[in-house]
Design a protein around this motif. Structure first.
Motif, PDB file in Angstrom:
ATOM      1  N   GLU A 191       8.007   8.711   3.205  1.00 31.55           N
ATOM      2  CA  GLU A 191       7.470   8.346   4.314  1.00 31.55           C
ATOM      3  C   GLU A 191       7.070   6.757   4.341  1.00 31.55           C
ATOM      4  O   GLU A 191       6.595   6.438   5.539  1.00 31.55           O
ATOM      5  CB  GLU A 191       6.073   9.068   4.276  1.00 31.55           C
ATOM      6  CG  GLU A 191       6.414  10.498   4.565  1.00 31.55           C
ATOM      7  CD  GLU A 191       5.210  11.394   4.852  1.00 31.55           C
ATOM      8  OE1 GLU A 191       4.086  10.682   4.957  1.00 31.55           O
ATOM      9  OE2 GLU A 191       5.098  12.500   4.590  1.00 31.55           O
ATOM     10  N   VAL A 192       7.377   5.874   3.306  1.00 29.61           N
ATOM     11  CA  VAL A 192       7.036   4.656   3.386  1.00 29.61           C
ATOM     12  C   VAL A 192       8.118   3.690   3.463  1.00 29.61           C
ATOM     13  O   VAL A 192       8.470   2.639   4.220  1.00 29.61           O
ATOM     14  CB  VAL A 192       6.178   4.142   2.223  1.00 29.61           C
ATOM     15  CG1 VAL A 192       6.122   2.583   2.103  1.00 29.61           C
ATOM     16  CG2 VAL A 192       4.786   4.771   2.297  1.00 29.61           C
ATOM     17  N   GLU A 238       4.359  -0.587  11.124  1.00 28.73           N
ATOM     18  CA  GLU A 238       4.605   0.691  11.204  1.00 28.73           C
ATOM     19  C   GLU A 238       3.645   1.476  10.148  1.00 28.73           C
ATOM     20  O   GLU A 238       3.383   2.936  10.535  1.00 28.73           O
ATOM     21  CB  GLU A 238       5.912   1.283  10.868  1.00 28.73           C
ATOM     22  CG  GLU A 238       7.013   0.598  11.676  1.00 28.73           C
ATOM     23  CD  GLU A 238       8.442   1.031  11.368  1.00 28.73           C
ATOM     24  OE1 GLU A 238       9.088   1.998  11.924  1.00 28.73           O
ATOM     25  OE2 GLU A 238       8.981   0.389  10.347  1.00 28.73           O
ATOM     26  N   LEU A 239       2.952   1.024   9.510  1.00 31.81           N
ATOM     27  CA  LEU A 239       2.136   1.896   8.492  1.00 31.81           C
ATOM     28  C   LEU A 239       0.787   1.335   8.620  1.00 31.81           C
ATOM     29  O   LEU A 239      -0.276   2.131   8.067  1.00 31.81           O
ATOM     30  CB  LEU A 239       2.462   1.466   7.043  1.00 31.81           C
ATOM     31  CG  LEU A 239       3.978   1.851   6.500  1.00 31.81           C
ATOM     32  CD1 LEU A 239       4.338   1.333   5.268  1.00 31.81           C
ATOM     33  CD2 LEU A 239       3.937   3.672   6.673  1.00 31.81           C
ATOM     34  N   SER A 255       5.407  -3.275   7.780  1.00 29.81           N
ATOM     35  CA  SER A 255       3.836  -3.157   7.755  1.00 29.81           C
ATOM     36  C   SER A 255       3.064  -2.694   9.167  1.00 29.81           C
ATOM     37  O   SER A 255       2.270  -2.065   9.183  1.00 29.81           O
ATOM     38  CB  SER A 255       3.180  -4.811   7.625  1.00 29.81           C
ATOM     39  OG  SER A 255       3.498  -5.048   6.141  1.00 29.81           O
ATOM     40  N   TYR A 263       9.908  -2.022   3.469  1.00 31.32           N
ATOM     41  CA  TYR A 263       9.373  -1.547   2.149  1.00 31.32           C
ATOM     42  C   TYR A 263      10.655  -0.751   1.639  1.00 31.32           C
ATOM     43  O   TYR A 263      11.580  -0.078   2.314  1.00 31.32           O
ATOM     44  CB  TYR A 263       8.392  -0.606   2.350  1.00 31.32           C
ATOM     45  CG  TYR A 263       7.270  -1.517   2.487  1.00 31.32           C
ATOM     46  CD1 TYR A 263       6.502  -1.979   1.653  1.00 31.32           C
ATOM     47  CD2 TYR A 263       6.585  -1.301   3.932  1.00 31.32           C
ATOM     48  CE1 TYR A 263       5.238  -2.733   1.994  1.00 31.32           C
ATOM     49  CE2 TYR A 263       5.495  -1.845   4.381  1.00 31.32           C
ATOM     50  CZ  TYR A 263       4.700  -2.628   3.222  1.00 31.32           C
ATOM     51  OH  TYR A 263       3.490  -3.103   3.730  1.00 31.32           O
ATOM     52  N   ARG A 293      10.215   1.414   6.250  1.00 31.29           N
ATOM     53  CA  ARG A 293       9.376   1.151   7.358  1.00 31.29           C
ATOM     54  C   ARG A 293       8.596  -0.277   7.280  1.00 31.29           C
ATOM     55  O   ARG A 293       9.059  -1.050   6.033  1.00 31.29           O
ATOM     56  CB  ARG A 293       8.137   2.120   7.450  1.00 31.29           C
ATOM     57  CG  ARG A 293       8.405   3.487   7.833  1.00 31.29           C
ATOM     58  CD  ARG A 293       7.289   4.258   7.726  1.00 31.29           C
ATOM     59  NE  ARG A 293       7.502   5.830   8.006  1.00 31.29           N
ATOM     60  CZ  ARG A 293       7.546   6.274   9.085  1.00 31.29           C
ATOM     61  NH1 ARG A 293       7.213   5.426  10.420  1.00 31.29           N
ATOM     62  NH2 ARG A 293       7.731   7.548   9.466  1.00 31.29           N
ATOM     63  N   CYS A 320       4.692  -3.001  -4.306  1.00 33.20           N
ATOM     64  CA  CYS A 320       5.715  -2.629  -3.312  1.00 33.20           C
ATOM     65  C   CYS A 320       6.938  -3.762  -3.518  1.00 33.20           C
ATOM     66  O   CYS A 320       6.432  -4.906  -3.951  1.00 33.20           O
ATOM     67  CB  CYS A 320       5.116  -2.773  -1.929  1.00 33.20           C
ATOM     68  SG  CYS A 320       4.715  -4.185  -1.247  1.00 33.20           S
ATOM     69  N   ARG A 334       0.079   8.008   3.322  1.00 31.99           N
ATOM     70  CA  ARG A 334       1.324   8.794   3.281  1.00 31.99           C
ATOM     71  C   ARG A 334       1.375   9.932   2.262  1.00 31.99           C
ATOM     72  O   ARG A 334       0.825   9.890   1.038  1.00 31.99           O
ATOM     73  CB  ARG A 334       2.584   7.976   3.318  1.00 31.99           C
ATOM     74  CG  ARG A 334       2.735   7.112   4.549  1.00 31.99           C
ATOM     75  CD  ARG A 334       2.679   7.848   5.946  1.00 31.99           C
ATOM     76  NE  ARG A 334       2.952   7.143   7.185  1.00 31.99           N
ATOM     77  CZ  ARG A 334       2.153   6.327   7.752  1.00 31.99           C
ATOM     78  NH1 ARG A 334       0.808   6.437   7.615  1.00 31.99           N
ATOM     79  NH2 ARG A 334       2.559   5.812   8.870  1.00 31.99           N
ATOM     80  N   ALA A 341      -1.517   3.708   1.864  1.00 29.94           N
ATOM     81  CA  ALA A 341      -0.746   3.821   3.227  1.00 29.94           C
ATOM     82  C   ALA A 341      -1.061   5.092   4.020  1.00 29.94           C
ATOM     83  O   ALA A 341      -0.717   5.571   5.185  1.00 29.94           O
ATOM     84  CB  ALA A 341       0.674   3.556   3.224  1.00 29.94           C
TER      85      ALA A 341
END
Length: 259
Positions: free
Chosen positions: A68-69, A76-77, A74, A50, A72, A42, A63, A61
């Motif tokens: 979807e990543v 939020e995931l 950390s 990210y 966002r 990442c 997802r 994650a």
């Protein structure tokens, strides 16, 4: 602070911060890292969001796609205890402009199965300013360790298992392998991807996780059987490596086993 030390970027708008980092990265980077299914990758900007991730990170994650990543944080995931640890690491790398290398971590893989990873985070600089960081977490594939054990290291593994609750000295491990401590470190890095000290620590936490999920032992007893000095030191180390307290790990592990 010296004049040569990289500066942290001022807090820009999220979109501006992401673009600064993207401008500093090679466009081929993620394409290359998508080829390695055992390595999470990442890139994060200075706001903690990210900017780029590979397919393995998306799966980790839980997802469906990078969309979807990206954008966002950390928190939020991931679970709060994990997110807090990730962001502490990020803050160190960004504020000190200094890498964090080969941090041993127990991370839950996609589907809830725990696995050992070595994480490295590097600051990204542009024109003398830190604009973000890149991070890789390499899966050590411990499920296949027995298949990789060769020669003298078999005796080392046996020694660690036998003495785990009493303490294991690096010198004793080298004696069991019939080599110097330097040669032992080189062999263990080549076969396991870990230093002898990291290997012993992983063995302790592995035993602790098994005892937490498979028995009703009190945490103090788990700590002793896994070779930790006492329950507080066990808890501190466990949280540092897994992002969860032993009690939380026990609850989640039993819940997954019951499903």
């Amino acid at each position: 602070m010296t004049g040569d030390r990289p500066r942290s970027a001022p807090p820009p708008h999220a979109g501006e911060a992401a673009q600064r980092l993207l401008d500093a990265l090679s466009p081929e980077l993620v394409t290359l890292l998508d080829e390695g299914s055992a390595t999470m990758f990442c890139a994060k900007d200075v706001t903690g969001r990210y900017v780029l991730v590979n397919r393995t990170f998306v799966d980790r994650a839980n997802r469906r796609s990078p969309r979807e990543v990206v954008g966002r944080t950390s928190h939020e995931l991931f679970a709060p205890e994990l997110a807090e640890r990730y962001e502490e690491q990020d803050q160190y790398v960004l504020s000190e402009a200094w890498p964090l290398r080969n941090e041993l971590e127990l991370i839950r893989r996609h589907g809830g199965t725990p696995g050992w990873y070595l994480t490295t985070k590097l600051p990204v600089q542009r024109d003398g300013t830190v604009v973000g960081l890149v991070s890789t977490s390499r899966d050590l594939a411990t499920d296949d360790v027995e298949d990789q054990v060769m020669g003298s290291l078999t005796r080392v593994v046996q020694l660690v298992e036998e003495r785990l609750d009493r303490g294991v000295r690096i010198g004793d491990m080298a004696d069991a392998a019939g080599c110097t401590t330097g040669a032992l470190e080189r062999r263990m890095r080549r076969v396991f991807g870990l230093t002898p000290k990291q290997f012993v620590l992983r063995a302790r936490v592995d035993r602790a996780t098994a005892l937490l999920v498979q028995t009703d032992l009190a945490l103090a007893d788990v700590a002793v059987r896994a070779g930790f000095y006492d329950q507080p030191s066990f808890t501190r180390t466990f949280v540092r490596l897994t992002g969860e307290t032993p009690s939380a790990y026990r609850r989640k592990g039993r819940a997954l086993a019951a499903d």
